[in-house]
Design a protein around this motif. Sequence first.
Motif, short mmCIF file in Angstrom:
data_model
loop_
_atom_site.label_atom_id
_atom_site.label_comp_id
_atom_site.label_asym_id
_atom_site.label_seq_id
_atom_site.Cartn_x
_atom_site.Cartn_y
_atom_site.Cartn_z
N CYS A 27 45.37 39.31 41.96
CA CYS A 27 44.16 39.96 42.46
C CYS A 27 43.55 40.90 41.42
O CYS A 27 42.34 40.87 41.19
N VAL A 28 44.38 41.71 40.80
CA VAL A 28 43.89 42.68 39.81
C VAL A 28 43.39 41.96 38.56
O VAL A 28 42.30 42.23 38.06
N ARG A 29 44.18 41.02 38.05
CA ARG A 29 43.78 40.29 36.84
C ARG A 29 42.56 39.41 37.11
O ARG A 29 41.71 39.25 36.25
N GLY A 30 42.49 38.85 38.30
CA GLY A 30 41.35 38.00 38.65
C GLY A 30 40.04 38.74 38.55
O GLY A 30 39.00 38.16 38.22
N ASP A 31 40.07 40.04 38.83
CA ASP A 31 38.86 40.84 38.78
C ASP A 31 38.34 40.99 37.35
O ASP A 31 37.16 41.20 37.14
N ARG A 32 39.21 40.84 36.37
CA ARG A 32 38.77 40.90 34.96
C ARG A 32 37.98 39.65 34.58
O ARG A 32 37.16 39.68 33.69
N PHE A 33 38.28 38.55 35.27
CA PHE A 33 37.62 37.28 34.95
C PHE A 33 36.46 36.97 35.89
O PHE A 33 35.56 36.22 35.54
N CYS A 34 36.51 37.54 37.08
CA CYS A 34 35.47 37.29 38.08
C CYS A 34 35.19 38.60 38.82
O CYS A 34 35.97 39.01 39.69
N ASP A 35 34.10 39.25 38.46
CA ASP A 35 33.75 40.52 39.06
C ASP A 35 33.68 40.41 40.57
O ASP A 35 33.03 39.52 41.11
N GLY A 36 34.39 41.27 41.26
CA GLY A 36 34.40 41.26 42.72
C GLY A 36 35.60 40.56 43.32
O GLY A 36 35.78 40.58 44.54
N CYS A 37 36.42 39.95 42.50
CA CYS A 37 37.59 39.22 43.00
C CYS A 37 38.53 40.16 43.75
O CYS A 37 38.94 39.88 44.87
N LEU A 38 38.88 41.27 43.14
CA LEU A 38 39.78 42.23 43.78
C LEU A 38 39.17 42.75 45.08
O LEU A 38 39.83 42.82 46.11
N ARG A 39 37.91 43.09 45.05
CA ARG A 39 37.22 43.59 46.24
C ARG A 39 37.31 42.57 47.38
O ARG A 39 37.56 42.92 48.52
N ALA A 40 37.13 41.29 47.07
CA ALA A 40 37.20 40.24 48.09
C ALA A 40 38.59 40.18 48.73
O ALA A 40 38.73 40.07 49.96
N TYR A 41 39.64 40.28 47.90
CA TYR A 41 41.01 40.26 48.43
C TYR A 41 41.33 41.53 49.21
O TYR A 41 42.13 41.51 50.13
N VAL A 42 40.71 42.63 48.85
CA VAL A 42 40.89 43.87 49.61
C VAL A 42 40.18 43.73 50.96
O VAL A 42 40.76 44.03 52.01
N GLU A 43 38.96 43.28 50.95
CA GLU A 43 38.17 43.20 52.19
C GLU A 43 38.72 42.22 53.19
O GLU A 43 38.60 42.43 54.40
N CYS A 44 39.36 41.14 52.73
CA CYS A 44 39.95 40.19 53.68
C CYS A 44 41.32 40.66 54.17
O CYS A 44 41.92 40.02 55.04
N GLY A 45 41.82 41.76 53.62
CA GLY A 45 43.09 42.32 54.07
C GLY A 45 44.31 41.86 53.31
O GLY A 45 45.43 42.31 53.57
#
Length: 112
Positions: free
Chosen positions: A79-97
Amino acid sequence: MKLTKYAGTLAGRELGVELGGGTLGMDDFIEDFYALDGFADTEYFETLKRYGVDTENGIDSCDVEHAGLDLVRACITWCVRGDRFCDGCLRAYVECGFVDRCLLRLKEPDEG
């Protein structure tokens, strides 16, 4: 563990939101994640594959509630590394719980 303080708190937060004497936003979570020496799974993709996690469409269907520490670490790293490659990735995994599910599992004693 330093990251478990974020369990249940990330979804409603924006970067840098003030909370009393400091912030508990996404930026702090990421900073604390990288500050935990040895926590990030540098082989997270291989760890997820070893456990049979389908990464084709994301990993939020992974049963982290019954996972061991190594799989939970790999999921959080994804999740954290994905956000470096795709902006908003971490936020999406946070928002879905999903990130909360991972953090809550870290709070539980390891059963296996």
